[in-house]
Design an enzyme around this catalytic site. Structure first.
Site, PDB file in Angstrom:
ATOM      1  N   LYS A  51      -0.937  53.629  29.593  1.00  0.00           N
ATOM      2  CA  LYS A  51      -1.992  53.988  30.056  1.00  0.00           C
ATOM      3  C   LYS A  51      -3.326  53.349  30.310  1.00  0.00           C
ATOM      4  CE  LYS A  51      -3.183  56.032  25.550  1.00  0.00           C
ATOM      5  NZ  LYS A  51      -2.933  57.032  24.650  1.00  0.00           N
TER       6      LYS A  51
ATOM      7  N   TYR B 201     -33.270  39.142  30.109  1.00  0.00           N
ATOM      8  CA  TYR B 201     -34.179  40.316  29.996  1.00  0.00           C
ATOM      9  C   TYR B 201     -35.022  40.483  28.744  1.00  0.00           C
ATOM     10  CZ  TYR B 201     -32.440  41.886  34.587  1.00  0.00           C
ATOM     11  OH  TYR B 201     -31.692  41.941  35.800  1.00  0.00           O
TER      12      TYR B 201
HETATM   13  C1  LIG Z   1      -2.497  56.265  23.433  1.00  0.00           C
HETATM   14  C2  LIG Z   1      -1.136  57.267  22.829  1.00  0.00           C
HETATM   15  C3  LIG Z   1      -0.395  56.327  22.169  1.00  0.00           C
HETATM   16  C4  LIG Z   1      -0.451  54.855  21.631  1.00  0.00           C
HETATM   17  O1  LIG Z   1      -1.388  54.979  20.768  1.00  0.00           O
HETATM   18  P1  LIG Z   1      -1.942  53.626  19.985  1.00  0.00           P
HETATM   19  O2  LIG Z   1      -2.777  53.900  18.855  1.00  0.00           O
HETATM   20  O3  LIG Z   1      -2.464  52.722  21.140  1.00  0.00           O
HETATM   21  O4  LIG Z   1      -0.680  52.851  19.562  1.00  0.00           O
HETATM   22  C5  LIG Z   1       0.765  57.053  21.491  1.00  0.00           C
HETATM   23  N1  LIG Z   1       1.068  58.576  21.927  1.00  0.00           N
HETATM   24  C6  LIG Z   1       0.079  59.231  22.364  1.00  0.00           C
HETATM   25  C7  LIG Z   1       0.268  60.763  22.685  1.00  0.00           C
HETATM   26  C8  LIG Z   1      -1.223  58.555  23.084  1.00  0.00           C
HETATM   27  O5  LIG Z   1      -1.792  59.245  23.952  1.00  0.00           O
END
Ligand SMILES: *Cc1c(COP(=O)(O)O)cnc(C)c1O
Length: 355
Positions: free
Chosen positions: A45, A255
């Site tokens: 993702k 800045y």
């Molecule tokens: C993002 C996510 C993961 C991965 O989590 P990490 O902490 O990055 O390993 C696994 N399961 C779900 C449902 C997630 O949303």
């Protein structure tokens, strides 16, 4: 005004996000080993946590990953270029009939999170899907009391999931969630069960079930200190110098003039800013490098630029590349940002390349 028929090729980008493919493969294999007999997937993702799906996914495939997870429907096409649609699960699930129809047309699995989503999926025609049950995070997922609902019983469930809320801590919530998940699992007809994210994998074999879903640790993040020795850094950032100048005592930089030169010094202006995800939390904290020379930031981080004291490397010229330190646990400690934020905010102006 005339315009060329084909636009000229773009000059190379001023920022690089280099992905160490050996380290990425090694991290997946390490997590796969720690997952024991469970299969090991990959969370892709947010454009592979900001690293870029096109750079990351072919490498993870080569390492052996099959199951991939995205959150939004908009993230499906990028991963579908690299893996079988049937091995893609979309965590947010369908909120509209359009999304359910899209899942069916693409052949990907929605993760069903509620009775409403189950009904939407069945009305659209259904087919293989996943089910997320909420064992205590109270964010997304079906309440355990509803697993015997007829709409759930009618689903064709590939993988039954739950998600740990505090796996990166020593918390009694971990065992409570694991035990509840183990108790719910026999009530649901599913091919596989999956609970652990990266940190969950480190909690031990009881948490692995049939499939694990690591994200952060694949990309070099260390969510639990006991993983530090096993997880290799994956991301290297480099940024180009665009200008150099000599500062005299009393000169102000950036800045709001937060830096005042106290001695004659050489300063480099670098094409990296908060619009690239290099947030103002780094002001006064980052030390860039050129070989062994250390070049501390001076003044504020601006949208498109930072300034570094390069007195230690007076030979530098515009176009030279500097390394931007991005060891995730260290960077998180320095900036107060999470390792997830440090990765996922990296912007579109980086060239992303696995090498
Ligand atoms: C993002 C996510 C993961 C991965 O989590 P990490 O902490 O990055 O390993 C696994 N399961 C779900 C449902 C997630 O949303």
């Amino acid at each position: 005004m005339t315009r060329p028929e084909t636009p000229p090729p773009l000059p190379p980008l001023l920022l690089r996000l280099l992905i160490d493919r050996e380290a990425l493969m090694a991290n997946w294999r390490t997590l796969d080993r720690l997952s024991g007999s469970a299969a090991t997937g990959a969370a892709l993702k947010a454009d592979a946590y900001g690293l870029g799906v096109d750079a990351v996914l072919p490498v993870l495939r080569e390492a052996g990953a099959r199951d991939v997870f995205v959150a939004h429907w908009s993230e499906v096409p990028a991963v579908a270029r690299h893996v079988e649609p049937a091995s893609i699960a979309v965590l947010h699930g369908p909120v509209s009939a359009d999304e359910a129809a899209y899942a069916i047309a693409m052949g990907v699995r929605p993760v069903i999170n509620s009775i409403e989503q189950a009904r939407l999926w069945l009305e659209a025609g259904g087919g293989a899907c996943d089910l997320m049950v909420d064992t205590g995070i109270n964010r997304l997922g079906l309440p355990p009391a509803l697993v015997s609902d007829p709409a759930i019983a009618a689903l064709e469930i590939d993988t039954l999931h739950s998600h740990l809320a505090s796996a990166d801590e020593h918390s009694p919530q971990n065992e409570r969630q694991r035990a509840l998940f183990a108790a719910i699992a026999p009530e649901v007809q599913a091919r596989r069960r999956s609970l652990a994210n990266s940190a969950g994998i480190a909690l031990g074999p009881d948490y692995a079930f049939d499939l694990t879903r690591p994200g952060l640790a694949l990309y070099g993040g260390v969510p639990r200190t006991e993983m530090a020795a096993h997880i290799r850094p994956v991301v290297r950032l480099q940024a180009q110098i665009i200008q150099l100048r000599d500062l005299s005592p009393g000169d102000l930089v950036g800045y709001n003039a937060t830096f005042v030169a106290e001695r004659p010094m050489r300063a480099a202006t670098i094409a990296l800013g908060y619009a690239d995800g290099f947030l103002r939390a780094w002001s006064g904290k980052a030390v860039l490098r050129h070989g062994a020379a250390e070049l501390p930031l001076i003044g504020r981080v601006s949208m498109d630029m930072v300034v570094a004291d390069c007195t230690a490397a007076p030979q530098l010229a515009p176009g030279d590349w500097l390394d931007v330190p991005y060891h995730l646990p260290t960077a998180a400690r320095l900036t107060g940002l999470s390792q997830y934020e440090l990765l996922t905010t990296l912007g579109r102006r980086f060239e992303r390349r696995a090498c």
